[in-house]
Design an enzyme around this catalytic site. Sequence first.
Site, PDB file in Angstrom:
ATOM      1  N   HIS A   1      35.150  59.692  38.236  1.00 41.15           N
ATOM      2  CA  HIS A   1      33.993  60.413  38.766  1.00 41.15           C
ATOM      3  C   HIS A   1      34.395  61.770  39.346  1.00 41.15           C
ATOM      4  CE1 HIS A   1      32.645  56.068  39.757  1.00 41.15           C
ATOM      5  NE2 HIS A   1      32.274  56.379  38.534  1.00 41.15           N
TER       6      HIS A   1
ATOM      7  N   LYS B   1      38.460  64.672  47.771  1.00 42.97           N
ATOM      8  CA  LYS B   1      38.451  63.336  48.366  1.00 42.97           C
ATOM      9  C   LYS B   1      39.824  63.008  48.931  1.00 42.97           C
ATOM     10  CE  LYS B   1      35.033  61.610  45.069  1.00 42.97           C
ATOM     11  NZ  LYS B   1      34.809  60.692  43.936  1.00 42.97           N
TER      12      LYS B   1
ATOM     13  N   TYR C   1      37.180  56.745  51.709  1.00 40.80           N
ATOM     14  CA  TYR C   1      37.539  58.111  51.404  1.00 40.80           C
ATOM     15  C   TYR C   1      36.588  59.092  52.063  1.00 40.80           C
ATOM     16  CZ  TYR C   1      34.240  57.662  47.430  1.00 40.80           C
ATOM     17  OH  TYR C   1      33.153  57.433  46.643  1.00 40.80           O
TER      18      TYR C   1
ATOM     19  N   ASP D   1      29.868  53.687  34.177  1.00 45.63           N
ATOM     20  CA  ASP D   1      31.256  54.026  33.867  1.00 45.63           C
ATOM     21  C   ASP D   1      31.609  53.669  32.427  1.00 45.63           C
ATOM     22  OD1 ASP D   1      31.529  55.012  36.410  1.00 45.63           O
ATOM     23  OD2 ASP D   1      32.729  53.347  37.155  1.00 45.63           O
TER      24      ASP D   1
END
Length: 187
Positions: A62, A72, A132, A169
Amino acid sequence: MLIEQTDLAEVLVLTPRVFRDERGFFTESYNKRAFAEAAGGNFDFVQDNHSRSTRGVLRGLHYQLPPSAQGKLVRVAAGEIFDVAVDMRRASPDFGRWVGIVLSAQKGNQLWIPPGFAHGFLTLSETADVLYKASDYYDPASERSVIWNDPDIGIAWNLAAEPILSDKDAAAPPLAAAEAFGTTDGR
């Protein structure tokens, strides 16, 4: 804090110091000043995310395009994952290259994935809690993905079985068809 460069210079492994005694442990998992020095810039984290996954779950790959590109800072609070970053910057000499490391609660290590990179992970333990920090807000209009098993990227996931994927996904495009960043600075 120990800072290690990966094969992709902008992607860093950060391992905070852990102080242990008979009571347990203490660690400073994030320090803005130390992080800015390590990452070579002052990133303003605006969102914290937490996911829990079971063994064999693969999340990703992603990323978000500008104006909502996200950096991130990923760590594992419980369990273990194989964490991956892929350079999505077409102007970069590293476009389409990946780096992956095992992150675990036991090691306490973290991975910094700057804007311009896709992110994904495979859960290696029975369960894993992944935390995260994101440098921009989630924006569905900017969200993109690339298929986890694209042969042009060639990530060595070392799978024992087919991963468990979300429908989104599983339907992600290959790198050749994915929208990417136009510059090396994540724009």
